[in-house]
Design an enzyme around this catalytic site. Sequence first.
Site, PDB file in Angstrom:
ATOM      1  N   LEU A  59     -31.742  15.035   1.777  1.00 21.00           N
ATOM      2  CA  LEU A  59     -31.617  16.607   1.231  1.00 21.00           C
ATOM      3  C   LEU A  59     -30.139  17.022   1.066  1.00 21.00           C
ATOM      4  O   LEU A  59     -30.063  18.224   0.502  1.00 21.00           O
ATOM      5  CB  LEU A  59     -32.575  17.149   2.270  1.00 21.00           C
ATOM      6  CG  LEU A  59     -33.873  17.071   2.357  1.00 21.00           C
ATOM      7  CD1 LEU A  59     -34.513  17.958   3.618  1.00 21.00           C
ATOM      8  CD2 LEU A  59     -34.505  17.169   1.183  1.00 21.00           C
ATOM      9  N   ARG A  60     -29.399  16.294   1.310  1.00 18.96           N
ATOM     10  CA  ARG A  60     -27.654  16.546   1.073  1.00 18.96           C
ATOM     11  C   ARG A  60     -27.395  17.680   1.586  1.00 18.96           C
ATOM     12  O   ARG A  60     -26.110  18.187   1.199  1.00 18.96           O
ATOM     13  CB  ARG A  60     -27.641  16.731  -0.481  1.00 18.96           C
ATOM     14  CG  ARG A  60     -28.163  15.329  -1.203  1.00 18.96           C
ATOM     15  CD  ARG A  60     -27.415  14.093  -0.831  1.00 18.96           C
ATOM     16  NE  ARG A  60     -27.622  12.826  -1.773  1.00 18.96           N
ATOM     17  CZ  ARG A  60     -27.686  11.676  -1.360  1.00 18.96           C
ATOM     18  NH1 ARG A  60     -27.412  11.278  -0.154  1.00 18.96           N
ATOM     19  NH2 ARG A  60     -28.140  10.877  -2.231  1.00 18.96           N
ATOM     20  N   HIS A 230     -36.835   0.783   3.413  1.00 22.20           N
ATOM     21  CA  HIS A 230     -36.916   0.175   2.046  1.00 22.20           C
ATOM     22  C   HIS A 230     -36.805  -1.275   1.775  1.00 22.20           C
ATOM     23  O   HIS A 230     -35.820  -1.885   1.365  1.00 22.20           O
ATOM     24  CB  HIS A 230     -35.670   0.739   1.108  1.00 22.20           C
ATOM     25  CG  HIS A 230     -34.258   1.060   1.813  1.00 22.20           C
ATOM     26  ND1 HIS A 230     -33.557   0.084   2.415  1.00 22.20           N
ATOM     27  CD2 HIS A 230     -33.690   2.324   2.093  1.00 22.20           C
ATOM     28  CE1 HIS A 230     -32.511   0.522   3.055  1.00 22.20           C
ATOM     29  NE2 HIS A 230     -32.471   1.837   2.744  1.00 22.20           N
ATOM     30  N   ASP A 303     -36.998   7.356  -0.127  1.00 22.56           N
ATOM     31  CA  ASP A 303     -35.547   7.005  -0.427  1.00 22.56           C
ATOM     32  C   ASP A 303     -35.161   7.988  -1.641  1.00 22.56           C
ATOM     33  O   ASP A 303     -34.277   7.819  -2.317  1.00 22.56           O
ATOM     34  CB  ASP A 303     -35.089   5.758  -0.594  1.00 22.56           C
ATOM     35  CG  ASP A 303     -33.543   5.476  -0.282  1.00 22.56           C
ATOM     36  OD1 ASP A 303     -33.018   6.577  -0.138  1.00 22.56           O
ATOM     37  OD2 ASP A 303     -33.097   4.296  -0.378  1.00 22.56           O
ATOM     38  N   HIS A 307     -28.185  12.832  -6.686  1.00 23.77           N
ATOM     39  CA  HIS A 307     -26.793  12.491  -7.053  1.00 23.77           C
ATOM     40  C   HIS A 307     -26.242  13.254  -8.266  1.00 23.77           C
ATOM     41  O   HIS A 307     -27.035  13.634  -9.477  1.00 23.77           O
ATOM     42  CB  HIS A 307     -26.548  11.152  -7.439  1.00 23.77           C
ATOM     43  CG  HIS A 307     -26.271  10.104  -6.062  1.00 23.77           C
ATOM     44  ND1 HIS A 307     -25.617  10.384  -5.014  1.00 23.77           N
ATOM     45  CD2 HIS A 307     -27.029   8.969  -5.679  1.00 23.77           C
ATOM     46  CE1 HIS A 307     -25.512   9.349  -4.065  1.00 23.77           C
ATOM     47  NE2 HIS A 307     -26.815   8.667  -4.585  1.00 23.77           N
ATOM     48  N   GLY A 322     -28.939   5.369  -5.973  1.00 16.67           N
ATOM     49  CA  GLY A 322     -29.829   6.324  -5.492  1.00 16.67           C
ATOM     50  C   GLY A 322     -30.613   6.995  -6.446  1.00 16.67           C
ATOM     51  O   GLY A 322     -30.102   6.880  -7.684  1.00 16.67           O
TER      52      GLY A 322
HETATM   53  O1  DOR Z   1     -29.611   3.979  -2.830  1.00 14.48           O
HETATM   54  C1  DOR Z   1     -29.526   4.693  -1.767  1.00 14.48           C
HETATM   55  N1  DOR Z   1     -28.995   5.774  -1.787  1.00 14.48           N
HETATM   56  N2  DOR Z   1     -29.532   3.895  -0.753  1.00 14.48           N
HETATM   57  C2  DOR Z   1     -29.032   4.335   0.447  1.00 14.48           C
HETATM   58  O2  DOR Z   1     -29.005   3.439   1.332  1.00 14.48           O
HETATM   59  C3  DOR Z   1     -28.302   5.454   0.351  1.00 14.48           C
HETATM   60  C4  DOR Z   1     -28.742   6.409  -0.533  1.00 14.48           C
HETATM   61  C5  DOR Z   1     -27.949   7.760  -0.596  1.00 14.48           C
HETATM   62  O3  DOR Z   1     -27.570   8.397   0.468  1.00 14.48           O
HETATM   63  O4  DOR Z   1     -27.663   8.104  -1.714  1.00 14.48           O
HETATM   64 ZN    ZN Z   2     -30.835   3.107   2.886  1.00 15.58          ZN
END
Ligand code: DOR
Ligand code: ZN
Length: 429
Positions: A59-60, A230, A303, A307, A322
Amino acid sequence: MSALIIRGVRPYGEGEPVDLTVHNGVITAIGSTSDTDAEVIDAGGLVALPGFVDLHTHLREPGREDTETIETGSRAAALGGYTAVFAMANTDPVADNAVVVEHVWRRGREVGLVDVHPVGAVTVGLQGERLAELGTMARSAAGVRVFSDDGLCVADPLIMRRALEYTKALDAVIAQHAEEPRLTVGAQAHEGETAARLGLAGWPAVAEESIVARDCLLARHVGARLHVCHVSTAGTADILRWAKARGTRVSAEVTPHHLLLDDERLTGYDPVNKVNPPLRTAADAAALRQALADGTLDCVATDHAPHAAQDKDCEWSAARPGMLGLQTALPIVVATMVEPGLLDWRGVARVMSERPAEIAGLPDQGRPIAVGEPATLTLVDPAGRWTVRGADLASIAVNTPYEGMELPGTVVATLLRGVVTARDGKATA
Ligand code: DOR
Ligand code: ZN
């Protein structure tokens, strides 16, 4: 409070349509009703499932509110049919103490669209060196029961052993991001033919499988529970099958993207396809679908990893791994599992709701659709189709790998304890 009636719905897609009557957040009758005061949701043709539970959401907040916040992520979750999400600990600051986990928990409650459960970090600052204060986080208002250094692996076997011992005592679970870091230095893509052709450094399947095997042995030795994040390779599914057959207390999740996509997608070098663990081969994806169907893999977890554009619209090696996942999870499960006949709607309820709720120990999620149970539900139009547009999703970030794809299965409404949190594409609470 007046009643709510969900009219003409088919629980689990089975039997004749029924009316669900809801009072004070609880299902009070199943059958046909002619209550005229009630608010009515016309659910003709829809399937009712228990609300989805996501064990793996980024959720950042705090730290990267330019890409997602607890509020925007909660909206995406409700629109995706989720009623509970587990917010991963790799925020800034890291959720490795009671202050941060309580902030996330409180903010989730204020927004009120979905139950937001913070995941606590296993080690201080995700550094893998010293255990975080697991007990303090467990006893905090957030009541943390899932711990993970996700994004990074708890690589040191002694730290992992100690973490398993603590979580056994706390009746909690470690969710491991299985990646032996010495085998993935500089890794950019699944180690195989495609990466070789594209000139990308390889992330070998054995880097995941060796940690999963080790941790299954450790969990059994300690008598603790382990959850594997995952799962991405056919070999990991084989190890889990073996470990479960000998009574190891292990559960595992698979992401929608690892069920559907494979490393052929990397050919255009579009970083929207960069994810960790990486997209594997088509044979791996097929093995994961079988393993989810036969119960070797317990559940689907998104997951969801928002970004910023500057971290995705750049050269492959500089891009962050991600993809968004909350609003596309159910449709991908329909496309990969329901349409090919690998899962029926009961099976979808199991992998999207019941098993994740059990793994995390949530008493009021993943419950049967029955009188006396919470009206925590997702209403799905199995005949619905929609075209994914990143800009239309509720997340701030737009990094969906499904841009422009037409997907089957629409979430028409989501209810959390009788409160409508999403309806016809709008988050509502
Ligand atoms: O693809 C991913 N993004 N894998 C992860 O383990 C972390 C995640 C992220 O926090 O962006
Ligand atoms: Zn991960």
